[in-house]
Design a protein around this motif. Structure first.
Motif, PDB file in Angstrom:
ATOM      1  N   ALA A   1       0.839  -1.202   0.000  1.00  0.00           N
ATOM      2  CA  ALA A   1       0.000   0.000   0.000  1.00  0.00           C
ATOM      3  C   ALA A   1       0.872   1.249   0.000  1.00  0.00           C
ATOM      4  CB  ALA A   1      -0.930  -0.002   1.204  1.00  0.00           C
TER       5      ALA A   1
ATOM      6  N   GLN B   1       2.245   1.839  -3.377  1.00  0.00           N
ATOM      7  CA  GLN B   1       1.264   2.408  -4.295  1.00  0.00           C
ATOM      8  C   GLN B   1       1.169   3.920  -4.084  1.00  0.00           C
ATOM      9  OE1 GLN B   1      -2.569   0.550  -4.189  1.00  0.00           O
ATOM     10  NE2 GLN B   1      -3.470   2.005  -5.600  1.00  0.00           N
ATOM     11  N   LYS B   2       1.196   4.349  -2.830  1.00  0.00           N
ATOM     12  CA  LYS B   2       1.127   5.785  -2.545  1.00  0.00           C
ATOM     13  C   LYS B   2       2.344   6.488  -3.146  1.00  0.00           C
ATOM     14  CE  LYS B   2       0.659   9.205   0.997  1.00  0.00           C
ATOM     15  NZ  LYS B   2       1.147   9.685   2.234  1.00  0.00           N
TER      16      LYS B   2
ATOM     17  N   GLU C   1       1.931   6.843  -6.839  1.00  0.00           N
ATOM     18  CA  GLU C   1       1.042   7.948  -7.225  1.00  0.00           C
ATOM     19  C   GLU C   1       1.762   9.294  -7.093  1.00  0.00           C
ATOM     20  OE1 GLU C   1      -2.815   7.799  -5.409  1.00  0.00           O
ATOM     21  OE2 GLU C   1      -3.126   5.723  -6.022  1.00  0.00           O
TER      22      GLU C   1
ATOM     23  N   ARG D   1      -4.467   9.387 -15.370  1.00  0.00           N
ATOM     24  CA  ARG D   1      -5.434   8.430 -14.805  1.00  0.00           C
ATOM     25  C   ARG D   1      -5.135   7.021 -15.299  1.00  0.00           C
ATOM     26  NH1 ARG D   1      -6.673   8.942 -10.408  1.00  0.00           N
ATOM     27  NH2 ARG D   1      -6.358  11.122 -10.236  1.00  0.00           N
TER      28      ARG D   1
ATOM     29  N   ILE E   1      -2.229   5.667 -13.416  1.00  0.00           N
ATOM     30  CA  ILE E   1      -2.613   5.338 -12.032  1.00  0.00           C
ATOM     31  C   ILE E   1      -3.400   4.033 -12.007  1.00  0.00           C
ATOM     32  CG2 ILE E   1      -4.139   6.019 -10.141  1.00  0.00           C
ATOM     33  CD1 ILE E   1      -3.239   8.887 -10.565  1.00  0.00           C
ATOM     34  N   ASP E   2      -4.326   3.863 -12.955  1.00  0.00           N
ATOM     35  CA  ASP E   2      -5.112   2.632 -13.012  1.00  0.00           C
ATOM     36  C   ASP E   2      -4.217   1.412 -13.225  1.00  0.00           C
ATOM     37  OD1 ASP E   2      -7.421   4.089 -12.606  1.00  0.00           O
ATOM     38  OD2 ASP E   2      -7.995   4.112 -14.730  1.00  0.00           O
TER      39      ASP E   2
ATOM     40  N   LYS F   1      -2.392   0.771  -9.952  1.00  0.00           N
ATOM     41  CA  LYS F   1      -3.298   0.181  -8.960  1.00  0.00           C
ATOM     42  C   LYS F   1      -3.559  -1.290  -9.269  1.00  0.00           C
ATOM     43  CE  LYS F   1      -5.800   4.294  -7.455  1.00  0.00           C
ATOM     44  NZ  LYS F   1      -7.102   4.981  -7.433  1.00  0.00           N
TER      45      LYS F   1
ATOM     46  N   ALA G   1      -0.508  -3.237  -8.351  1.00  0.00           N
ATOM     47  CA  ALA G   1      -0.371  -3.325  -6.890  1.00  0.00           C
ATOM     48  C   ALA G   1      -1.375  -4.323  -6.320  1.00  0.00           C
ATOM     49  CB  ALA G   1      -0.558  -1.950  -6.253  1.00  0.00           C
ATOM     50  N   GLU G   2      -2.600  -4.308  -6.824  1.00  0.00           N
ATOM     51  CA  GLU G   2      -3.632  -5.239  -6.363  1.00  0.00           C
ATOM     52  C   GLU G   2      -3.234  -6.677  -6.674  1.00  0.00           C
ATOM     53  OE1 GLU G   2      -7.092  -6.787  -4.687  1.00  0.00           O
ATOM     54  OE2 GLU G   2      -6.179  -4.819  -4.476  1.00  0.00           O
TER      55      GLU G   2
ATOM     56  N   ARG H   1      -0.578  -7.671  -4.283  1.00  0.00           N
ATOM     57  CA  ARG H   1      -1.139  -7.900  -2.947  1.00  0.00           C
ATOM     58  C   ARG H   1      -1.809  -9.270  -2.877  1.00  0.00           C
ATOM     59  NH1 ARG H   1      -5.771  -8.043  -0.674  1.00  0.00           N
ATOM     60  NH2 ARG H   1      -6.887  -7.318  -2.498  1.00  0.00           N
TER      61      ARG H   1
END
Length: 101
Positions: free
Chosen positions: A17, A20-21, A24, A42, A45-46, A49, A52-53, A56
């Protein structure tokens, strides 16, 4: 032992997490330096994300697998299996009592 494993997993998820920050923040810098549009930003970023997901989810699966292996090595029984055995013993006890009458 389980608490230590859970804390290790949570620390790993927290690191993702945090990563990811940071990603960004880096993206914001890149948008400013390279004059990217909002849509381009955008989109990046998508993608970050989603990556990163996925990371995770892979980390969680690997952690679950390792915890399972560790529990098997020490001979721990899952709660679900214990509950089934408890129920089976209760049924057998009732059957024995009924037969003794």
């Amino acid at each position: 032992m389980i608490d230590m494993l859970e804390k290790t997993v949570l620390a790993g998820v927290g690191a993702i997490a945090l990563g990811q920050k940071k990603a960004e923040e880096l993206l914001q810098e890149l948008r400013e330096k390279f004059n990217l549009s909002e849509d381009e930003g955008r989109s990046m970023i998508d993608k970050i994300k989603a990556s990163a997901e996925q990371g995770r989810e892979q980390l969680e699966k690997a952690a679950r697998d390792e915890v399972k292996k560790a529990m098997e090595r020490i001979g721990a029984v899952r709660q679900e299996d214990f509950d089934k055995l408890k129920k089976k013993v209760a049924t057998l006890e009732k059957t024995i009592k009924d037969m003794a009458r």
